[in-house]
Scaffold this active site. Structure first.
Site, PDB file in Angstrom:
ATOM      1  N   LYS A   9      -3.553  -5.446 -33.213  1.00 25.07           N
ATOM      2  CA  LYS A   9      -4.861  -5.659 -32.573  1.00 25.07           C
ATOM      3  C   LYS A   9      -5.787  -4.481 -32.855  1.00 25.07           C
ATOM      4  O   LYS A   9      -5.347  -3.320 -32.842  1.00 25.07           O
ATOM      5  CB  LYS A   9      -4.643  -5.837 -31.065  1.00 25.07           C
TER       6      LYS A   9
ATOM      7  N   SER B  33      -7.860 -11.374 -24.676  1.00 28.54           N
ATOM      8  CA  SER B  33      -8.624 -10.821 -25.768  1.00 28.54           C
ATOM      9  C   SER B  33      -7.828 -10.691 -27.076  1.00 28.54           C
ATOM     10  O   SER B  33      -8.430 -10.589 -28.145  1.00 28.54           O
ATOM     11  CB  SER B  33      -9.173  -9.445 -25.387  1.00 28.54           C
TER      12      SER B  33
ATOM     13  N   SER C 168      -4.409 -10.357 -21.453  1.00 29.94           N
ATOM     14  CA  SER C 168      -4.875 -10.529 -22.835  1.00 29.94           C
ATOM     15  C   SER C 168      -3.802 -10.784 -23.875  1.00 29.94           C
ATOM     16  O   SER C 168      -4.124 -11.179 -24.992  1.00 29.94           O
ATOM     17  CB  SER C 168      -5.676  -9.313 -23.272  1.00 29.94           C
TER      18      SER C 168
HETATM   19  N1  GLN Z   1      -9.475 -11.685 -19.534  1.00 27.24           N
HETATM   20  C1  GLN Z   1      -9.319 -10.431 -18.860  1.00 27.24           C
HETATM   21  C2  GLN Z   1     -10.626  -9.680 -18.864  1.00 27.24           C
HETATM   22  O1  GLN Z   1     -11.562 -10.128 -19.463  1.00 27.24           O
HETATM   23  C3  GLN Z   1      -8.200  -9.651 -19.437  1.00 27.24           C
HETATM   24  C4  GLN Z   1      -8.583  -8.773 -20.565  1.00 27.24           C
HETATM   25  C5  GLN Z   1      -7.416  -7.957 -21.084  1.00 27.24           C
HETATM   26  O2  GLN Z   1      -6.281  -8.107 -20.649  1.00 27.24           O
HETATM   27  N2  GLN Z   1      -7.718  -7.037 -21.971  1.00 27.24           N
HETATM   28  O3  GLN Z   1     -10.713  -8.651 -18.259  1.00 27.24           O
END
Ligand code: GLN
Length: 471
Positions: free
Chosen positions: A78, A153, A177
């Site tokens: 990532k 994400s 994410s």
């Molecule tokens: N969807 C969550 C957010 O937008 C989780 C994001 C993540 O785990 N980086 O904060």
């Protein structure tokens, strides 16, 4: 021809050792697949130009008789994890040309094993989002239906694995994410106990919540990646050893917070599929216990206070002077304003504003302190609940992957996180495992089931996860 579809890390390792194919041939197989599919899926932001050279080094190691679980295994990383000498942008214009000056600890560990890095993968900007729609470099598409989001994400890393563009991957999970996109794309996503994997070299979002997590085709592969990257690291003062927690034997009881699972925002199909998973678990001797966690329904609100508070603090370093894109204004203040306005996208700015607000004098007690109190209460509730159950399960996501562009208000995207944020707030390990799919507009869209275990008990997730996967 190597059949990438059925290949796992375990089987690839055996075939590499048996010289059925070389690491170079394997890497070439993935590069070919990336060439075919990445244009449409947009899983990789960059494919490295030295993949075959890396694979050659792995082949030399294999020829010398060296053997590590990830030797010669092609992985996707990532775009928030630093690899020395390579670009890393957090999918943001702010860091468009940033080149990492050191390796993240997880990368140092993977390099020692001779793993191959295929490239860096797309993400919501600074990992803020649940669909990669917030990336500054375009959305990643779901391989099961390209009109839909892959989740996020870590959408790029997940799609890389789900579409055979990598054999395994690393993502980061601050509120789901790794697990949410894994559920949307039908593979395994695993968030370890907070501190079990070093955060050194991870671009920070919410430092008390962030975890680097493996993404793989099955539980065994996820475990192999985890075992390669975990361990205490003195470069991350919050990292811990695996001896911190005591192992006890299985009670064969699984907890389900039915109040939350049966809630309004959870789709009928998800509820039905989850009930089928419960039945399957009962067939292998588990008893289901309804558990009530008083503060569970406040977890999402708590997360969306603590996370932006920490994110706004972390992102203050990207001021265009110390780090990040620089734009010249008439004076220093204008420099800052222009740099941040052109470097950060809408969602990142929203969270910086939100975080600054909840931390500001006068609102600190009303929001931030209250959220911290709920966090402490939730931790206690979970520890107590685990007295009676081995693991706690929920669906990973409350609905299937949505159509690209369909959810245009931020809150409806935040609602995708209702089941995942809690593990980050409490700091416990959690894994999403494929649990079937739902036929939607002629396409089979995957779903996941989430297993959560007590602190340091990832062994339980692997044990029960393996059993579930075999059902
Ligand atoms: N969807 C969550 C957010 O937008 C989780 C994001 C993540 O785990 N980086 O904060």
């Amino acid at each position: 021809m190597i059949d990438l579809n059925t290949l796992t890390i375990v089987s690839a390792r055996a075939k590499l050792d048996a010289k059925e194919f070389s690491a170079v041939q394997l890497a070439q197989g993935y590069l070919d697949e990336i060439k075919k599919k990445n244009g449409e899926l947009n899983a990789y932001l960059e494919v490295y130009d030295d993949v075959l050279e890396q694979a050659k080094v792995a082949d030399d190691m294999i020829a010398k008789g060296e053997s590590y679980p990830l030797l010669g295994i092609p992985l996707a990383i990532k775009d928030v994890i630093l690899i020395k000498g390579r670009r890393v942008s957090a999918a943001s214009k702010m860091l468009e040309n940033y080149v990492a000056s050191y390796d993240a600890t997880v990368i140092t560990k993977l390099k020692k094993q001779g793993a191959i890095f295929l490239g860096r993968t797309n993400t919501d900007e600074f990992a803020m989002g649940g669909s990669t729609e917030n990336s500054a470099y375009g959305v990643t598409k779901n391989p099961h239906d390209v009109s839909r989001v892959a989740g996020g994400s870590s959408g790029g890393s997940v799609v890389a694995v789900a579409a055979n563009l990598a054999l395994g991957a690393l993502g980061s999970d601050t509120g789901g994410s790794v697990r949410e996109p894994a559920a949307f794309c039908g593979i395994v996503g695993f968030k370890p106990t907070y501190g079990r994997v070093s955060r050194y070299g991870l671009i920070a979002m919410g430092s008390s919540l962030d975890c680097i997590g493996p993404i793989a085709k099955n539980v065994e592969d996820a475990k192999i990646i985890f075992n390669a990257v975990d361990g205490q690291d003195f470069l991350d003062s919050t990292s811990i050893t695996d001896t911190t927690y005591q192992k006890v034997s299985l009670k064969k009881v699984i907890g389900v917070p039915f109040d939350l699972v049966n809630g309004e925002g959870v789709s009928k199909e998800v509820k039905e599929s989850f009930n089928q998973s419960i039945k399957k678990l009962e067939t292998i001797g588990f008893t289901i216990k309804d558990i009530t966690l008083k503060n569970l329904d406040a977890a999402l609100a708590t997360y969306y206070i603590i996370m932006p508070a920490e994110a706004s603090t972390n992102l203050s370093r990207f001021d265009g002077v110390r780090y990040g894109l620089h734009k010249d204004g008439k004076n220093l203040l204008e420099d800052y304003m222009l740099s941040k306005a052109s470097g950060f996208g809408k969602e990142v700015r929203r969270r910086i504003l939100l975080g600054t607000y909840v931390l500001s004098h006068g609102y600190y007690d009303a929001y931030y302190r209250k959220a911290q109190n709920v966090r402490s209460a939730l931790k206690k509730e979970f520890i107590k609940a685990f007295d009676d159950v081995d693991v706690i399960i929920t669906p990973t996501v409350p609905f299937v992957a949505w159509k690209i562009g369909e959810k245009n208000d931020p809150v409806s995207v935040y609602l995708a996180d209702i089941f995942t944020v809690t593990a980050n707030i409490v700091g416990i390990p959690a894994i999403s495992i494929p649990s079937g799919n739902i036929l939607t507009e002629g396409k089979k869209l995957p779903l996941g089931i989430q297993f959560m275990a007590p602190h340091g008990r990832e062994d339980l997730l692997f044990e029960i996860g393996n059993k579930f996967e075999a059902l």
